[in-house]
Design a protein around this motif. Structure first.
Motif, PDB file in Angstrom:
ATOM      1  N   VAL A 313     -26.428  -6.709  -0.590  1.00  0.00           N
ATOM      2  CA  VAL A 313     -25.445  -6.390  -0.280  1.00  0.00           C
ATOM      3  C   VAL A 313     -25.630  -5.607  -1.498  1.00  0.00           C
ATOM      4  O   VAL A 313     -24.642  -6.210  -2.598  1.00  0.00           O
ATOM      5  N   GLU A 314     -25.742  -4.393  -1.568  1.00  0.00           N
ATOM      6  CA  GLU A 314     -25.574  -3.053  -2.322  1.00  0.00           C
ATOM      7  C   GLU A 314     -24.416  -2.849  -3.196  1.00  0.00           C
ATOM      8  O   GLU A 314     -23.492  -2.885  -4.161  1.00  0.00           O
ATOM      9  N   VAL A 315     -23.161  -2.676  -2.308  1.00  0.00           N
ATOM     10  CA  VAL A 315     -22.070  -2.992  -2.713  1.00  0.00           C
ATOM     11  C   VAL A 315     -21.226  -2.847  -1.421  1.00  0.00           C
ATOM     12  O   VAL A 315     -21.432  -3.004   0.039  1.00  0.00           O
ATOM     13  N   PHE A 316     -19.676  -4.431  -1.518  1.00  0.00           N
ATOM     14  CA  PHE A 316     -19.197  -4.780  -1.258  1.00  0.00           C
ATOM     15  C   PHE A 316     -17.482  -4.505  -1.637  1.00  0.00           C
ATOM     16  O   PHE A 316     -17.141  -4.359  -2.577  1.00  0.00           O
ATOM     17  N   VAL A 317     -17.338  -3.189  -0.304  1.00  0.00           N
ATOM     18  CA  VAL A 317     -15.529  -3.288  -0.696  1.00  0.00           C
ATOM     19  C   VAL A 317     -14.828  -3.805   0.330  1.00  0.00           C
ATOM     20  O   VAL A 317     -15.421  -3.634   1.469  1.00  0.00           O
ATOM     21  N   LYS A 318     -13.610  -4.471  -0.357  1.00  0.00           N
ATOM     22  CA  LYS A 318     -12.759  -5.305   0.425  1.00  0.00           C
ATOM     23  C   LYS A 318     -10.973  -4.961   0.365  1.00  0.00           C
ATOM     24  O   LYS A 318     -10.960  -4.830  -0.970  1.00  0.00           O
ATOM     25  N   ASN A 319     -10.922  -4.104   0.818  1.00  0.00           N
ATOM     26  CA  ASN A 319      -9.753  -3.905   0.725  1.00  0.00           C
ATOM     27  C   ASN A 319      -9.299  -2.897   0.011  1.00  0.00           C
ATOM     28  O   ASN A 319      -8.064  -2.502  -0.715  1.00  0.00           O
ATOM     29  N   GLU A 325     -21.399  -7.913  -8.235  1.00  0.00           N
ATOM     30  CA  GLU A 325     -22.141  -8.305  -7.784  1.00  0.00           C
ATOM     31  C   GLU A 325     -21.578  -9.928  -9.414  1.00  0.00           C
ATOM     32  O   GLU A 325     -21.648  -9.126 -10.008  1.00  0.00           O
ATOM     33  N   SER A 326     -21.715 -10.988  -8.624  1.00  0.00           N
ATOM     34  CA  SER A 326     -20.936 -12.058  -9.312  1.00  0.00           C
ATOM     35  C   SER A 326     -21.892 -12.976  -8.891  1.00  0.00           C
ATOM     36  O   SER A 326     -21.376 -13.862  -7.481  1.00  0.00           O
ATOM     37  N   GLN A 331     -17.243 -15.861  -3.490  1.00  0.00           N
ATOM     38  CA  GLN A 331     -16.407 -15.404  -1.817  1.00  0.00           C
ATOM     39  C   GLN A 331     -17.367 -13.343  -1.669  1.00  0.00           C
ATOM     40  O   GLN A 331     -17.243 -13.329  -0.256  1.00  0.00           O
ATOM     41  N   ARG A 332     -17.731 -12.667  -2.802  1.00  0.00           N
ATOM     42  CA  ARG A 332     -18.148 -11.592  -2.566  1.00  0.00           C
ATOM     43  C   ARG A 332     -19.852 -12.245  -1.831  1.00  0.00           C
ATOM     44  O   ARG A 332     -20.878 -13.151  -2.406  1.00  0.00           O
ATOM     45  N   TRP A 333     -19.995 -10.879  -0.489  1.00  0.00           N
ATOM     46  CA  TRP A 333     -21.399 -11.121   0.582  1.00  0.00           C
ATOM     47  C   TRP A 333     -22.617 -11.043  -0.952  1.00  0.00           C
ATOM     48  O   TRP A 333     -22.792 -10.015  -1.813  1.00  0.00           O
ATOM     49  N   ARG A 334     -23.308 -11.753  -1.121  1.00  0.00           N
ATOM     50  CA  ARG A 334     -24.933 -11.619  -1.977  1.00  0.00           C
ATOM     51  C   ARG A 334     -25.690 -11.399  -1.075  1.00  0.00           C
ATOM     52  O   ARG A 334     -26.246  -9.779  -1.388  1.00  0.00           O
ATOM     53  N   ASP A 335     -26.067 -12.057   0.633  1.00  0.00           N
ATOM     54  CA  ASP A 335     -26.701 -11.119   0.610  1.00  0.00           C
ATOM     55  C   ASP A 335     -26.528 -11.548   2.321  1.00  0.00           C
ATOM     56  O   ASP A 335     -26.181 -12.218   2.778  1.00  0.00           O
ATOM     57  N   VAL A 336     -27.406 -10.541   3.799  1.00  0.00           N
ATOM     58  CA  VAL A 336     -26.861 -10.616   5.110  1.00  0.00           C
ATOM     59  C   VAL A 336     -28.091 -11.092   5.300  1.00  0.00           C
ATOM     60  O   VAL A 336     -29.107 -10.541   5.574  1.00  0.00           O
ATOM     61  N   VAL A 337     -28.162 -11.802   6.299  1.00  0.00           N
ATOM     62  CA  VAL A 337     -29.409 -12.309   7.519  1.00  0.00           C
ATOM     63  C   VAL A 337     -29.498 -12.223   8.439  1.00  0.00           C
ATOM     64  O   VAL A 337     -28.345 -12.369   9.385  1.00  0.00           O
ATOM     65  N   VAL A 411     -19.501  -2.605   4.330  1.00  0.00           N
ATOM     66  CA  VAL A 411     -20.787  -2.794   3.048  1.00  0.00           C
ATOM     67  C   VAL A 411     -22.009  -2.188   3.305  1.00  0.00           C
ATOM     68  O   VAL A 411     -22.449  -2.066   4.494  1.00  0.00           O
ATOM     69  N   VAL A 412     -22.479  -2.373   2.276  1.00  0.00           N
ATOM     70  CA  VAL A 412     -23.917  -1.538   2.454  1.00  0.00           C
ATOM     71  C   VAL A 412     -25.083  -2.097   2.004  1.00  0.00           C
ATOM     72  O   VAL A 412     -25.080  -3.033   0.939  1.00  0.00           O
ATOM     73  N   LEU A 413     -25.709  -2.486   3.040  1.00  0.00           N
ATOM     74  CA  LEU A 413     -27.235  -3.647   2.809  1.00  0.00           C
ATOM     75  C   LEU A 413     -28.047  -2.748   2.340  1.00  0.00           C
ATOM     76  O   LEU A 413     -28.446  -2.352   3.937  1.00  0.00           O
TER      77      LEU A 413
END
Length: 435
Positions: A313-319, A325-326, A331-337, A411-413
């Motif tokens: 997950v390169e970019v995670f924009v919520k609302n 990344e942290s 709560q923030r997505w780190r990766d998606v399978v 979300v940019v994956l």
């Protein structure tokens, strides 16, 4: 326990009566009727009085838990299961003592012994075959999927760890299944019943050790299968002791040798054995083979145009807020399978999805144009938990824009070139180093 002699000891008679009642309660003879169309409900319905008594005795006597959990979601070691075992033990002791004081004063029970051992033989044979044939098709434990491979080892509970350990090796699982099938086949025939019981002791002792050592919640049931196996071997203890310890010649077993005077009795025995084979062996094999065929027809199914793999997950924009990344932000997505067959997971703490071992699981379904994708907790659900517009214009990159619950997300994956050596199924005759 009982002695195979004209006169049993007092302890042998009483212990046999208690064991007789307990085994009939636990293994429920009506189980054999469940395969008959229209009678599948009968074994469970017959146990309703026992269930009611279990709740009553727990409230008044056992006090295992303030509220018994009857539905363990696959666990056989619930508070209700333990309370039920204690209830059966209490009934068996009371029934055995009542049999002792009010029954006919007999010095032995050869006919009852024969009947009980035949019933237990076939019960154990049916159970062994059902578990064994599932392993022969390598269907009880599956090879780890991408989501499991992406989960840190330390996040797993010991049961799931053991499940993947066995599922990793198809040959080992098949070998275990063949041993259980051999137990079933040997138990069915009178001449090989003792050999089947001896093999069952070894097979189920290993199962019990796995369940206890890896905290697999089938401890009660597997322990009963081991006790049943030991009980069948115990009936032949004098012959076994003479042969293996005293090095003496022994006579053939007479435990299962019973002659039937009437022709219809012999015919009936043959009909019942054929029924057992068709229901336990034939029906079970047919069902598992269908299950096996369906599973292997879909397990590597690619949900076009989504490319299976692990996506960072390169970019995670919520609302509208971009969340960096942290590792401290659960709560923030780190990766998606995106796995094969439409299953997937995210590395995040998300209660709106199915949480297991630190990952949130979902099933996904892209549309035919590859422009939208929907996530659900289960494939049978009518309403998705998340819907996204999907941009796949750049190879190896996926952009999701949409909503999950009340949150708008962008979300940019980026697909990772992640290789797991475990998937290579390595085997080496020669190993020049310790890997």
């Amino acid at each position: 326990m009982l002695l195979q002699s004209p006169v049993w000891s007092v302890f042998g008679r009483i212990s046999f009566r208690i064991a007789f009642v307990y085994f009939l309660l636990y293994f429920n003879p009506l189980q054999f009727l469940a395969v008959i169309p229209g009678l599948y409900w009968l074994p469970g319905t017959a146990l309703l009085p026992l269930d009611a008594l279990t709740f009553f005795l727990n409230d008044q006597l056992f006090h295992i838990s303030p509220t018994l959990n009857q539905n363990g979601g696959g666990s056989g070691d619930t508070s209700f299961a333990w309370a039920q075992v204690f209830t059966m033990l209490a009934l068996a002791v009371l029934g055995g003592l009542a049999w002792t004081f009010f029954g006919k004063k007999r010095t032995s029970y050869p006919v009852w012994q024969h009947g009980l051992c035949v019933f237990l033989r076939y019960s154990l044979a049916g159970i062994s075959f059902s578990y064994g044939i599932l392993k022969v098709f390598a269907m009880q434990m599956h090879f780890p999927n991408l989501s499991q491979l992406a989960t840190p080892l330390g996040d797993y509970l010991p049961m799931r760890f053991s499940w993947m350990f066995i599922g990793y090796s198809g040959p080992y699982q098949i070998f275990s299944g063949l041993a259980e099938v051999a137990v079933a086949l040997l138990l069915v025939w009178r001449k090989t019943a003792l050999l089947g019981a001896l093999l069952a002791v070894g097979v189920f002792a290993n199962v019990v050790m796995l369940n206890f050592s890896y905290d697999i919640p089938v401890k009660i049931y597997s322990l009963h299968l081991l006790i049943l196996s030991v009980f069948l071997v115990w009936q032949e203890r004098e012959r076994l002791f003479a042969f293996f310890v005293q090095n003496k010649a022994v006579l053939p077993s007479s435990l299962y040798e019973k002659s039937w005077a009437k022709k219809w009795q012999n015919s009936g025995r043959l009909v019942l054995k054929v029924f057992f084979f068709l229901s336990s062996f034939g029906y079970t094999t047919y069902n598992y083979y269908n299950y096996y065929s369906q599973y292997h027809a879909t397990k590597d199914l690619v949900m076009d145009p989504v490319e299976p793999g692990i996506y960072h997950v390169e970019v995670f924009v919520k609302n509208g807020d971009t969340i960096p990344e942290s590792l401290a932000d659960a709560q923030r997505w780190r990766d998606v399978v995106f796995d094969y067959n439409g299953s997937g997971s995210i590395a995040a703490n998300d209660s709106s999805l199915r949480m297991r071992y630190g990952r949130a699981y979902f099933v996904y379904q892209p549309d035919s144009l590859g422009e939208r994708i929907e996530w659900r907790n289960y494939s049978a659900e009518s309403h998705p938990v998340a819907s996204f517009d999907m941009d796949l214009s750049e190879k190896g990159k996926m952009i999701l824009r949409g909503a999950k619950g009340d949150d708008s997300l962008q979300v940019v994956l980026r697909k990772l070139d992640r290789h797991f050596p475990l998937t290579e199924r390595q085997f080496h005759w020669i190993s020049e180093s310790n890997r």
